[in-house]
Each structure stands twice: as C-alpha cells, then as structure tokens.
Design an enzyme around this catalytic site. Structure first.
Site, PDB file in Angstrom:
ATOM      1  CG  ASP A   1      -9.358  11.195   0.269  1.00  0.00           C
ATOM      2  OD1 ASP A   1      -8.838  10.076   0.274  1.00  0.00           O
ATOM      3  OD2 ASP A   1      -8.789  12.222  -0.134  1.00  0.00           O
TER       4      ASP A   1
ATOM      5  CG  ASP B   1      -3.157  10.951   1.671  1.00  0.00           C
ATOM      6  OD1 ASP B   1      -3.527  10.573   2.796  1.00  0.00           O
ATOM      7  OD2 ASP B   1      -2.174  10.484   1.096  1.00  0.00           O
TER       8      ASP B   1
END
Length: 292
Positions: A84, A86
């Site tokens: 991922d 953020d």
C-alpha cells in the site's frame, strides 16, 4: 509433533533478557544467528513453539521490538512484494495533504481514519474526500509530490529485495499523478492508483475511471503475480488499513504495518515499529548462510 518455525526479532536494540522471556513462554530455541540491518538489530531463531501468536505479540510490545513467527520447511520462495502507499510506503495520507490546500485537512482526515478502520465504504468515502479538492489548481499535485516522505527504512529494504530478485509493486487508494515520480525513483515494477480528474488546469473534485478499492487491490496483486509467472503463495502484501484486507489475505504472506485492528486481525505478521527496515529479515532476504 511440534513443528519448527523461524522466529524473527527486530528492533532498535535487542534486550538481553528477551530470549529468556521467550523461553518462559515455552519457546524452545534450537539455533540462532544475528541479522542486523543499517537501521535495526535483528536475530533469526529456529524454534519449536506451540503457544499463541498473541502471547508473542504482547511480549514484543513490552520489549519494543517486532516478532514474526513463520513456518519453515515447505514455505515457498517469495518473488513479489506489493505495498500500500499512504501510511505504508510513505508516512502520510496524500488526500489529506491535498485537502490542506483547500483548508479541509481536518475534515478529510476524520473521514480517512474512519475508512481505514473499516467503518465506511472506501469508494464512497474517497469520492466524498476528493470532492473537497474541486477548484484547486493542478500545481498542488506537484507541491504534494515534493513533500512526500518515505517511511523509514523502506527505500533500503526495497533495494535489497530487488537485489534478491523480488519484483516490487505499489497499489494505492491514492493518486497516480502523485506517485509517478516516486515510482521512477524506487524503480517499481508495477504501480496502480486512482486518477484525479483535471479540466482546464484545475481539479474537478472527481476521480476518473474505476476506483482502486479493497477488491481492486487484490485483483491487481493477482494480475502482477500472473505477469511475473508466480503463484499467489510466492507473493507478499503489506498494508495498514481495512481496504488492504483482501490483498493481505490473498497473498502468500500478509503483513500489517502499524495497522488498524481491522487489518491486524487478518495478517500473518504485524510490524509495529515505525520502520520497514525489518522487511529484509522477515522475508529472509539476508546474507546467505545457515543459522548457527
């Protein structure tokens, strides 16, 4: 018959009494070797253990270290790691950084937090947050791109993994326009993210095309594995929020990084230190050699 596991411990320092405390939990240590990195001390232990992962997690927290218990023997070699973006690859949330330019950072942050806890539908919450950006000049994208900070240890860890033959992917519920330069710098093999719609040099407050949500993240992981000629058992996924659950559970090894409880409950390994340097030890991409 008690199975043998690899117990990997990483931290800023390793307490002298840590092994003794592990033995009190019923961990039988057969062999060990140190595996420090530039940022962390580390040790790999070949162990026999029948207790719970929760007990190990509690012990790790009390000592300020991370502990990963992994099976050995029939475990497949890994070949693809998908992260991922953020609050995993980078330290912040891009949507909040963009919203700050519209004076909406606090409002958007509250919605983001609820979405990451799994309390809101991700696509609906994303469209709501992106709507706050309507009218901003597209130059804010460059400003935010330049302000991005990588998570401590991740650049070195990914470089080491690539040297070991890994392919590296990033799948983000954020925005491709912000990730493009970062993808080049990190030499990512794959990158997927949402696209901010821009008209006449300004953000419209809408996302163009299909939203990269929880389901899409898993689909992209499977796409990358197939393109790399790998089984899903050879993949690793790393994330922090509820929208990473499908990707993390589908991967051969799912890692929760400083994650919300919704994701930690589904992950094989939880990293709670504020660094991803420990990925190197957890994935076994260390200097070749037998544990001694």
């Amino acid at each position: 018959m008690t199975s043998t596991h690899l117990l990997i411990i990483v931290g800023p320092t390793l307490p002298q009494n840590l092994v003794a405390d592990l033995e009190e939990l019923g961990v039988v240590v057969n062999e060990q070797r140190p595996v420090p990195t530039e940022h962390l001390d580390g040790v790999e232990l070949s162990v026999r253990y029948e207790g719970s992962a929760e007990e190990l997690s509690n012990l790790a927290a009390s000592h300020g270290v991370d502990i990963a218990l992994l099976p050995v023997g029939d475990s497949p070699s890994r070949g693809l790691i998908c992260l991922d973006c953020d609050s995993t690859l980078i330290t912040g949330e891009v949507i909040e950084m963009l919203a700050a330019h519209a004076g909406k950072e606090a409002e958007v942050a509250e919605v983001t937090d609820r979405a990451m806890r799994g309390e809101l539908d991700f696509e609906e919450s994303l469209r709501e947050r992106v709507a706050t950006l309507a009218g901003l000049d597209k130059s804010v994208i460059d400003s935010v791109s330049q302000a991005i900070e990588l998570t401590t240890g991740v650049k070195e860890a990914l470089a080491t993994l690539k040297e070991q033959g890994y392919r590296v992917a990033v799948v983000s519920g954020g925005f491709i326009q912000v990730l493009e330069q970062l993808a080049r710098e990190l030499e990512l093999d794959y990158v997927r993210a949402n696209t901010l719609e821009i008209e006449d040099g300004r953000l419209t407050g809408r996302v163009a095309g299909k939203v990269v949500d929880r389901k899409a993240k898993e689909e992209f992981l499977r796409e990358f594995a197939a393109d790399s000629g790998l089984d899903m058992a050879q993949t690793v996924a790393v994330g922090d929020g509820a929208n990473d659950i499908d990707m993390v559970t589908a991967a051969g090894l799912g890692i929760a990084f400083n994650a919300k409880p919704a994701l930690r409950a589904h992950a094989d390994v939880s990293i709670n230190l504020p660094t991803l340097a420990g990925l190197v030890q957890i994935l076994g991409a260390t200097t070749p050699g037998d544990i001694q």
